[in-house]
Structure formats: C-alpha cells, structure tokens
Design a protein around this motif. Structure first.
Motif, PDB file in Angstrom:
ATOM      1  N   ILE A  56     -16.328  36.234  30.682  1.00  0.00           N
ATOM      2  CA  ILE A  56     -15.888  36.054  32.070  1.00  0.00           C
ATOM      3  C   ILE A  56     -14.380  35.847  32.235  1.00  0.00           C
ATOM      4  O   ILE A  56     -13.783  36.310  33.189  1.00  0.00           O
ATOM      5  N   ALA A  57     -13.779  35.170  31.280  1.00  0.00           N
ATOM      6  CA  ALA A  57     -12.357  34.866  31.463  1.00  0.00           C
ATOM      7  C   ALA A  57     -11.446  36.011  31.046  1.00  0.00           C
ATOM      8  O   ALA A  57     -10.421  36.246  31.675  1.00  0.00           O
ATOM      9  N   SER A  69     -11.820  41.094  33.535  1.00  0.00           N
ATOM     10  CA  SER A  69     -12.792  40.026  33.771  1.00  0.00           C
ATOM     11  C   SER A  69     -13.463  40.083  35.146  1.00  0.00           C
ATOM     12  O   SER A  69     -14.618  39.718  35.275  1.00  0.00           O
ATOM     13  N   GLY A  70     -12.754  40.556  36.160  1.00  0.00           N
ATOM     14  CA  GLY A  70     -13.368  40.567  37.491  1.00  0.00           C
ATOM     15  C   GLY A  70     -14.180  41.817  37.785  1.00  0.00           C
ATOM     16  O   GLY A  70     -14.777  41.945  38.854  1.00  0.00           O
ATOM     17  N   LEU A 123     -24.906  31.567  39.403  1.00  0.00           N
ATOM     18  CA  LEU A 123     -24.343  30.623  38.431  1.00  0.00           C
ATOM     19  C   LEU A 123     -22.841  30.841  38.213  1.00  0.00           C
ATOM     20  O   LEU A 123     -22.262  30.309  37.273  1.00  0.00           O
ATOM     21  N   SER A 124     -22.226  31.666  39.061  1.00  0.00           N
ATOM     22  CA  SER A 124     -20.775  31.961  38.987  1.00  0.00           C
ATOM     23  C   SER A 124     -20.396  32.776  37.769  1.00  0.00           C
ATOM     24  O   SER A 124     -19.235  32.788  37.387  1.00  0.00           O
ATOM     25  N   GLN A 140     -17.667  37.971  40.776  1.00  0.00           N
ATOM     26  CA  GLN A 140     -16.698  36.881  40.942  1.00  0.00           C
ATOM     27  C   GLN A 140     -16.123  36.832  42.359  1.00  0.00           C
ATOM     28  O   GLN A 140     -15.882  37.869  42.965  1.00  0.00           O
ATOM     29  N   PRO A 141     -15.897  35.620  42.880  1.00  0.00           N
ATOM     30  CA  PRO A 141     -15.324  35.506  44.214  1.00  0.00           C
ATOM     31  C   PRO A 141     -13.919  36.099  44.267  1.00  0.00           C
ATOM     32  O   PRO A 141     -13.250  36.113  43.233  1.00  0.00           O
ATOM     33  N   PRO A 142     -13.488  36.623  45.377  1.00  0.00           N
ATOM     34  CA  PRO A 142     -14.138  36.581  46.687  1.00  0.00           C
ATOM     35  C   PRO A 142     -15.139  37.721  46.900  1.00  0.00           C
ATOM     36  O   PRO A 142     -15.693  37.822  47.987  1.00  0.00           O
ATOM     37  N   GLN A 185     -25.178  31.121  46.570  1.00  0.00           N
ATOM     38  CA  GLN A 185     -24.397  30.005  46.030  1.00  0.00           C
ATOM     39  C   GLN A 185     -23.510  29.393  47.124  1.00  0.00           C
ATOM     40  O   GLN A 185     -23.439  28.172  47.260  1.00  0.00           O
ATOM     41  N   ASP A 186     -22.858  30.261  47.910  1.00  0.00           N
ATOM     42  CA  ASP A 186     -22.037  29.749  49.020  1.00  0.00           C
ATOM     43  C   ASP A 186     -22.895  28.940  49.989  1.00  0.00           C
ATOM     44  O   ASP A 186     -22.470  27.908  50.520  1.00  0.00           O
ATOM     45  N   ASP A 193     -16.257  24.999  38.724  1.00  0.00           N
ATOM     46  CA  ASP A 193     -17.392  25.586  39.420  1.00  0.00           C
ATOM     47  C   ASP A 193     -18.090  24.546  40.299  1.00  0.00           C
ATOM     48  O   ASP A 193     -19.269  24.245  40.129  1.00  0.00           O
ATOM     49  N   VAL A 248     -10.880  30.309  46.325  1.00  0.00           N
ATOM     50  CA  VAL A 248     -11.025  31.512  47.160  1.00  0.00           C
ATOM     51  C   VAL A 248      -9.914  31.549  48.209  1.00  0.00           C
ATOM     52  O   VAL A 248      -9.312  32.603  48.476  1.00  0.00           O
ATOM     53  N   ASP A 271      -7.105  37.194  41.680  1.00  0.00           N
ATOM     54  CA  ASP A 271      -8.551  36.944  41.647  1.00  0.00           C
ATOM     55  C   ASP A 271      -8.788  35.512  41.204  1.00  0.00           C
ATOM     56  O   ASP A 271      -7.881  34.826  40.723  1.00  0.00           O
ATOM     57  N   VAL A 272     -10.017  35.053  41.425  1.00  0.00           N
ATOM     58  CA  VAL A 272     -10.326  33.665  41.142  1.00  0.00           C
ATOM     59  C   VAL A 272     -11.547  33.591  40.227  1.00  0.00           C
ATOM     60  O   VAL A 272     -12.482  34.372  40.367  1.00  0.00           O
ATOM     61  N   LYS A 273     -11.460  32.692  39.250  1.00  0.00           N
ATOM     62  CA  LYS A 273     -12.569  32.543  38.286  1.00  0.00           C
ATOM     63  C   LYS A 273     -13.056  31.099  38.284  1.00  0.00           C
ATOM     64  O   LYS A 273     -12.347  30.207  37.841  1.00  0.00           O
ATOM     65  N   TYR A 293      -9.886  23.837  29.246  1.00  0.00           N
ATOM     66  CA  TYR A 293      -9.576  25.270  29.192  1.00  0.00           C
ATOM     67  C   TYR A 293      -8.195  25.555  29.783  1.00  0.00           C
ATOM     68  O   TYR A 293      -7.400  26.291  29.201  1.00  0.00           O
TER      69      TYR A 293
END
Lengths: 338, 553
Positions: A178-179, A191-192, A273-274, A278-280, A289-290, B395, B404, B418-420, B430
C-alpha cells in the motif's frame, strides 16, 4: 402409393444456441442480468451525473451551501443547541442532481460518490476476474496436461496459496504494497493505483479457478482425441490451445459472474479496511467506511453502498447459477473448498 | 532556580492548607463505591517505567509516586511540582548539578514492604535496566547514565544516584544543570518501585505501589481492577491525596458508540476514547451537564519532510502553511468548542507561548483565513508545481478526514497529491523512519511536562533526527544549527532565569514557525463524558481528569 411423408431434415441447434435458449428461459437469471446491467449502466454514467449535478465527488466541500426550494442550506450543519458540538452532514434531499442521498463527512455528494464508487468496484472486480481466470486457467492447463514434476510443483504452490485464509492473505499483500506499490523489473504500479487491488484480489483467487480446470484437463488428457493428437506428434502447446482449452471454456464462462461476485465482496472488504481503493477515490467499500462514522446521524451513507453490494453480488450469483445450469447441466463446477 | 523552587514550595504549602478541610469533609460524605471506566483497549504494559501512554499515565496517578510529583490540583496548578516521597523539594548545590532529597519515613508499599532509600536507588537503575523509552533522553543527564545506556543490565548509576541509608537521603548528580529535571522526576517513568522488582517489562503483572490505590487485577483483554492500598496513609494531599471510590473498575473492549450508550444508561461513569463525532450534537444538547471540556497542551500538526522534494524547499512548505484553512480542520474535529486554529508550535497557555501567525490572510497574532493566492504564488516561485505528494495519516475517522482535506488543498495549489491511511498501530513509527520516504503526514504531540523545550527541542532539534530510525521524533528532519544553538542557550538560561528563558523560547517558536518545517493545524481540547452520578470532576492540566478525586456516591 405410399402415404408416408418424408420428414424434412431438422436443423439441429448447436450447443451454444441450446445453452442460450435455456438461459433465456431462466427468468431469475435474466432478471438478475437486467438488474446487474442497470447497475453497470448507472455507474458508467458517473462522470455525466457529476457534471450535470455540478459536484466534485473527490474534493472536500465542507463550506458548500446548496439551494433547496430557494433556501440556502449548508452542506455541513453545525449543531446550534446546547454546547453547539459537532457538525452534521446534509441528509438526503431526494432530488436528483442535488445531493440526492445527502452529503458525507467531507461535504461530498454521496450519490455522485456512489456512482463513481460502483465504477471502481465493478472495474476492480471485473479486471481481477480476468486476471484470475488467465492465471488460473494457465496454471490448471499446464499442471493437468504436463503432469509429473510440473503438476506437483504447481499444485503444491496452489495448495500453499489455498492454505492461507483468503482475507488474511489479501490484507497482508495490501499492507505490504500500500505504501510503495509494486515494482517488478520495468513494471511499476504506484501505491494509489487501482491495479494494486486488481492484482492482489486476482492472485488470491487463482486456486479457485486452477483446481477445477486442472481436474478437467486431467480427464481430457486421457480422452481419445487428445491421445490421437499426441501420437500424431502435434506439439503440446497446440493441443492445449486447440483441443483442451475449448473444452474447458464453458467452465470458465460459468466462473465469470461467480468470481466477479466474490471479487466485489473482497474489494469492498479491503477498501473498508483502508487497504483497497485509497481516498479520495471512492469504492462502495470506502463509502461504507466513511459512513461508519455517521451511522447514528446519517445511516444512509453506509447503508446505500451496502445495499448496492448486496444487490450486485446477488444478481451476479443468481445469473451465475443460471449460466451454470445452461452451460453445464451436470453442474460440475462448484465454488468453495469442499 | 532556587528562587523558583522556594516560590513553588510556598505556593504549595498555602494551597495545601487551604484545601485540607474541604477534602476531609467531602471524604466522609462521599467515600466508597466503584467507578467504572471504559476504553476500547488496554494501555499496553502495566510497568510504569515503560508505559508511555496518556491512558497509562493518567491511571498511574493515584497508584505510584516519585520523589516529587505534579500537584494533584485542578487546571494550571497541576503543572506545579510538589514533594511526594521526598519530604521536601531538593536542596540544590554544586552549581545546579546536585539535588539532595530526604526520603519520607513510614511509607509502605501495597505489598507491606517499607519504602527505603534502596528502593529509590534501585528504581533509578531500573529505568535503564528495562531500557525505558525515555532513559536515553529525560534521564541521560544523570552521572553514569552513559554507561547504563551502553550496558543496561549492569547499570549502577555510580556517582549519579547515591543513597545514604543512615541519613535517609538520595543525591542525584547530573552532568550539567537542567532546569527541567524536577519535571522529569515527577513523571511515571521515575516512580519508585520495590527494590526487588524484576528488571524486565512486567507486562500484565501489577507492581506493588505506594499510592492511595493499587492494581489488584489485570487482564489486557478484559479490564483492570484498582482498589485501595491497605497500607496507604495520606502524607501529602497535594502529592498523593486519598481518593473517594473504593474501587476503580476499568473495562476494555467496548466500542466508542457502546461506551457512550453505557454512560447514558448509567452503566459506566467515563470513557477514555474520544467521543464518536456523530454523537457530539446529541450529547452537546441533551447531556450538557455530563460533558466537561478542558484545554490540552497539545498540537495537531502536519510534518513536512525537509529533506525530500518538494518540501526541501522552504517556499513550498510555506505555501502549504498559507493554503490550509484551519477553520475547516476545526470543523472536522468537531467545531470551535473542541479545537482552535493554530499556526505556531507552542500551544496556548504554555510556557513560552506568545500568539504568532505569519501564515494567514492578515499575518499577525492569530490565524484568520487561508491565503490561497499567496500559496499558489509560492508554489510557482519554488518551482515545485506539479510534483507528487503523498500524505500518510492514521486510519482513524478524524485523521483520515484531515488527510482527505489536505489532499484537496495540495491539489488546489498545484501538487499531485494522494493520501494513505495506515494502521494507527504503526503510523507514528512509520512516519518517523526516513527509509519510508514520507513527504507529509498528520500527527499529534501531547506534552510530557510543561516546558517549551518539550515541543521545540524535542520535535525540531538536530539531535532528535535519526536517519533510518523508527524513533526519530523530529519527523520533519528539520535541522537549523543557529536555532539549535539558541535552544541550547534557552535550556541553559532556564536554570537561572526561567522567565528570560521563556522569552527566548517564544522567539525560537517564531523562528521555527517561519521556516515551516511542519504546519500547525489546531490545538485540541479534551471532551470528557461522565455519568450523571459522578461528582467532583477535576481536570489536571498535566495528567487530565483526576479519576479518584471524583465520587460516585
């Protein structure tokens, strides 16, 4: 004088036509297909809807004000009673193009996000299905046809993959990638990218396809037409491509809706679970989730995507069952581990 | 420093005299019962020399004692240091490098053992033997600490912490004067435990204590029972007052939503976790009497990696500081009642704080509105337009929503952002590790003790940055030799003239803020939701709500 009339030779229908006719008679399957296609069409219209409604479903609009019946209404309303704590997003207006399903905690139009989210969910589940089918079919064909060490190695690898609880494996892969995304030689997936959940979901379900295909190939390998081809010296890849693959195609077709339903559930779970979309960006899982943080005041934000997932998965499963009955009357294909 | 200590002692004595009769009367009337607390999970290890959480530190207050303590008083009075296991504040000699304490007599641990000088010496050694999280920072100035850090198991702190059994004194020698030493000694990491406590993380095993209460049962998955210490006799109301409830039952595992409902139904008295945002409106209007809003010395901020593009460019960092609408962030946190916009590092009401905000529409003392035009111009000038930025957030609902929003802001000023969101369990470590190449993140810092250095020196000194380490608290990687030297000067000045030192810290705060190594987002407030039956709610600025100073009957 003979009175016996010679019957005109009857035009026999091919197996595909028979199957389609049978499928067309299955009302439940056709209704499910119609529902699913309607959902697909609605989701495909997401960019048009957002443009028409004049909303950006990915940008925070906490200060936005909309007009309802000529009255200015803030998208995020501050509590005015008591201590004045907290903000509540706008509820459903039930007016298409004007926050039909209300706003989420970022002040974004939930309806527009639902459509975009559906598009992501469908794209990911569809692409992951194709990915799974290609990998699973290749593994099943090679293991079943070549046998020996090849079969042993491939089968054990699939066993290992199968031994992991699916969600645990998917979550582990997602967390690892993910990262920083995935870099394999010249191929780099950021990652996104939506390709990440596609690949992760695609990989974890490979054994589900590979195992039944391998079983079928093992049986076909001993059939007369394959043995004849081998004895005539036809190369293995050609036998696989021309003789065996067409004989497992019906199984693969039956897999499509069933795998897609499974993939959709997995994608939603990962996004919830995120570790999926990925947001947005939105998917039905991320919208749930939101909505989780708004269950008390705006339950629809979580309920609507949940309902959309349930309806889509049910439609795909019912259609998949109909397809299986039509293409494979003996119903050889069973998803699951037993 | 001596003057400061004398003044603190006088104030402590006055306050103690004034409080005494009231507490005695209330104790008769309200003593007894069980307070039930709720939290989603336990705070980690029970070991006070290791646990480094707000939740743990708050619970330790009525249980453990150090030589000195933060006064158990409401509000800012809670920042005052008072003698605890020591009879008085220390005698300071040797140019501020030697502190001599006289240990009180007649105090017993909950196990029945007498407290003695040997326990104090052993406890200081144990801080290093268990590799306590602050052994290399807060206590590294003690003579012999360097050897203890190199060889933890063989730690003796020879010449650093010296006990005299006959005189009943403890002498602490430090390598150079430290104006903040007493604060550090008043933290749970320096509490006194029995000398025979194993030199290892005690995990779920309760350690005997000297305070009014003791931990009588603990299951990290279920809960903790804290009951009265049978051997406790109050020796100082302001350091370790007797409490009202007989038992504190701390249950773990309920979600925040369920906890709110339990408190509403009178099944529980308080919850540790933040209230769910969708219940704020309802609680704020229907249960006003059960809510307590208290200021915190804390900072929500977005560290910008000063060693990685685009934020290795000062203009790019300033652009982000100009662009962020703090009002929006305050809104996301629950509104103006629960948070205030901020530009600078030091929180309001904190030593060294002087209102300052250069990154706003009308630069001055306070933030007023974002300046997007200026931000866009700075992005252009920096030549970083179009670069990719990833924001790493926790999270959790609030962190995710802040992430966001920040993604929207960065996009609007010309970055591809972007956001993680990543698990709260790992996000904080991390984002500290430079190997993860984090460009921007969202995090919080809560004070350890009331000193400007606890924010500025810890978060932005060159020494706090460690390449490739999970414990590099200078997340931004900011290192300015000039500012660093000034911070050292302010620390030294604090030994003799704290007021002048605080002035200097205010200047440092402005200098750090100007360079925008991180963007201040807002100062949060603590919202406590308590049951209807809970009385005498008192909020201490150092360790939050004083649990056992409230009554339930």
């Amino acid at each position: 004088m003979s009175n016996v009339a010679v019957a005109a030779p009857r035009k026999t229908r091919g197996p595909w036509a028979v199957a389609f006719a049978k499928l067309a008679r299955d009302r439940a399957a056709m209704a499910s297909l119609a529902v699913f296609l309607l959902i697909v069409l609605a989701c495909l219209s997401a960019p048009l809807y957002a443009k028409w409604a004049g909303v950006d479903p990915f940008a925070s609009t906490l200060d936005a004000v909309i007009q309802i019946d000529g009255v200015d209404v803030p998208v995020m309303e501050q509590s005015t009673e008591g201590l004045g704590l907290g903000y509540t997003p706008l509820g459903p207006t039930w007016r298409l193009g004007n926050y039909f399903l209300g706003a989420d905690s970022q002040g974004r139009d939930v309806m527009a996000r639902m459509l975009y989210g559906g598009l992501s969910s469908l794209l990911i589940s569809g692409a992951a299905t194709i990915f799974t089918l290609i990998l699973g079919t290749a593994a099943g064909l090679i293991a079943g046809y070549f046998g020996g060490v090849t079969d042993t190695v491939l089968s054990r690898f699939l066993d290992i993959l199968w031994a992991f609880p699916i969600y645990l494996l998917a979550i582990s892969l997602s967390i690892v990638t993910i990262a920083h995304g995935i870099t394999i030689g010249p191929i780099q997936i950021e990652s996104g990218s939506l390709w990440l959940p596609v690949i992760i979901i695609g990989i974890v379900y490979v054994p589900y396809v590979a195992r039944p295909i391998r079983g079928q190939v093992l049986a076909l390998r001993k059939s007369e037409f394959v043995l004849a081809a081998i004895n005539l010296g036809v190369p293995g890849w050609r036998i696989l491509w021309r003789d065996i693959l067409p004989n497992v195609t019906t199984t693969l077709i039956v897999f499509v809706p069933l795998m897609m339903a499974l993939n959709m559930l997995t994608e939603s779970a990962l996004s919830f679970l995120s570790i999926g979309v990925q947001p947005p960006a939105a998917s039905w899982g991320t919208i749930i989730q939101d909505g989780q943080a708004l269950l008390y005041t705006r339950p629809l934000v979580a309920l609507v995507p949940g309902l959309a997932i349930a309806v889509s998965v049910m439609a795909l499963n019912v259609f998949g069952d109909g397809l299986r009955d039509a293409l494979d009357p003996r119903s050889k294909v069973r998803l699951g581990r037993d | 420093m001596k003057k400061l200590l004398l003044a603190a002692t006088a104030a402590a004595l006055l306050a103690g005299t004034w409080l005494a009769p009231a507490q005695a009367e209330y104790l008769k009337e309200h003593r007894g019962g069980t307070i039930r607390l709720l939290a989603r999970s336990a705070a980690g290890t029970l070991d006070p020399h290791i646990n480094y959480t707000d939740q743990g530190w708050q619970m330790y207050q009525p249980i453990y004692d150090g030589l000195v303590a933060f006064r158990k008083a409401e509000g800012m009075d809670g920042f005052t240091i008072v003698p605890d296991l020591a009879e008085a504040l220390p005698q300071v000699s040797n140019d501020g490098k030697t502190f001599t304490f006289k240990v009180r007599k007649g105090i017993k641990f909950s196990s029945g053992q007498d407290l003695g000088v040997k326990d104090v010496v052993a406890s200081f050694q144990r801080i290093f033997k268990v590799s306590g999280p602050t052994s290399g920072t807060f206590y590294a100035g003690i003579v012999g600490a360097d050897k203890c850090l190199a060889d933890t198991k063989g730690c003796t702190l020879e010449g650093g912490v010296v006990g005299d059994e006959a005189a009943g004194t403890i002498t602490i020698n430090i390598t150079k004067p430290d104006a903040e030493l007493l604060y550090k000694l008043a933290l749970p990491h320096a509490v006194v435990l029995p000398a025979d406590t194993p030199a290892e993380d005690m995990g779920s095993k309760p350690i005997p204590s000297t305070g009014a209460y003791m931990i009588s049962a603990f299951d990290p998955n279920k809960g903790m029972t804290v009951s009265r210490n049978p051997n406790f006799k109050q020796w100082s109301e302001e350091a370790q007052p007797d409490g009202y409830p007989d038992v504190v039952q701390y249950d773990f595992g309920l979600s925040e939503e369920a906890a709110v409902t339990a408190i509403q139904n009178g099944e529980a008295d308080w919850m540790f976790d933040a209230l769910p945002s969708d219940r704020l409106g309802e609680l704020g209007s229907k249960s006003m009497d059960q809510l307590h809003i208290s200021p915190l010395s804390a900072w929500w901020y977005a560290p910008l990696n000063n060693r990685l593009a685009p934020f290795d460019n000062e203009k790019a960092r300033q652009a982000v500081a100009y662009a962020i609408d703090r009002n929006t962030l305050v809104k996301l946190f629950g509104g103006k009642v629960l948070a205030s916009p901020v530009c600078q590092v030091l929180p309001p009401d904190f030593p060294g704080h002087e209102d300052y905000c250069p990154f706003t529409k009308n630069p001055g003392a306070k933030w007023s509105a974002p300046d997007l035009d200026k931000a866009k111009q700075l992005v252009e000038d920096s030549g970083t337009k179009g670069q990719k930025v990833t924001i790493i957030v926790e999270d959790t609902a609030i962190s995710r929503s802040i992430g966001v929003y920040l993604q929207s802001v960065l996009t609007s000023i010309g970055y591809v952002a972007d956001v993680k969101p990543i698990s709260s369990n790992i996000q904080f470590t991390y984002i500290q590790n430079t190997n993860n190449k984090v460009q921007m993140s969202v995090t919080q810092w809560y004070k350890d003790y009331p000193a400007a250095s606890d924010f500025l020196n810890i978060l932005f000194s060159c020494a706090s940055f460690r390449e490739g380490s999970d414990a590099s608290i200078n997340i931004a990687g900011f290192c300015d030799k000039e500012i660093d030297a000034k911070m050292q000067k302010a620390l030294d000045l604090g030994v003799t003239d704290q007021k002048a030192a605080d002035k200097m810290w205010a200047e440092i705060d402005r200098q750090v803020t100007d360079k925008a190594p991180a963007v201040g987002l807002f100062t949060p407030k603590r919202l406590d939701f308590v049951s209807k039956r809970l009385g005498n709610f008192k909020f201490n600025r150092q360790f939050n709500w004083m649990i056992t100073q409230s009554w339930v009957q």
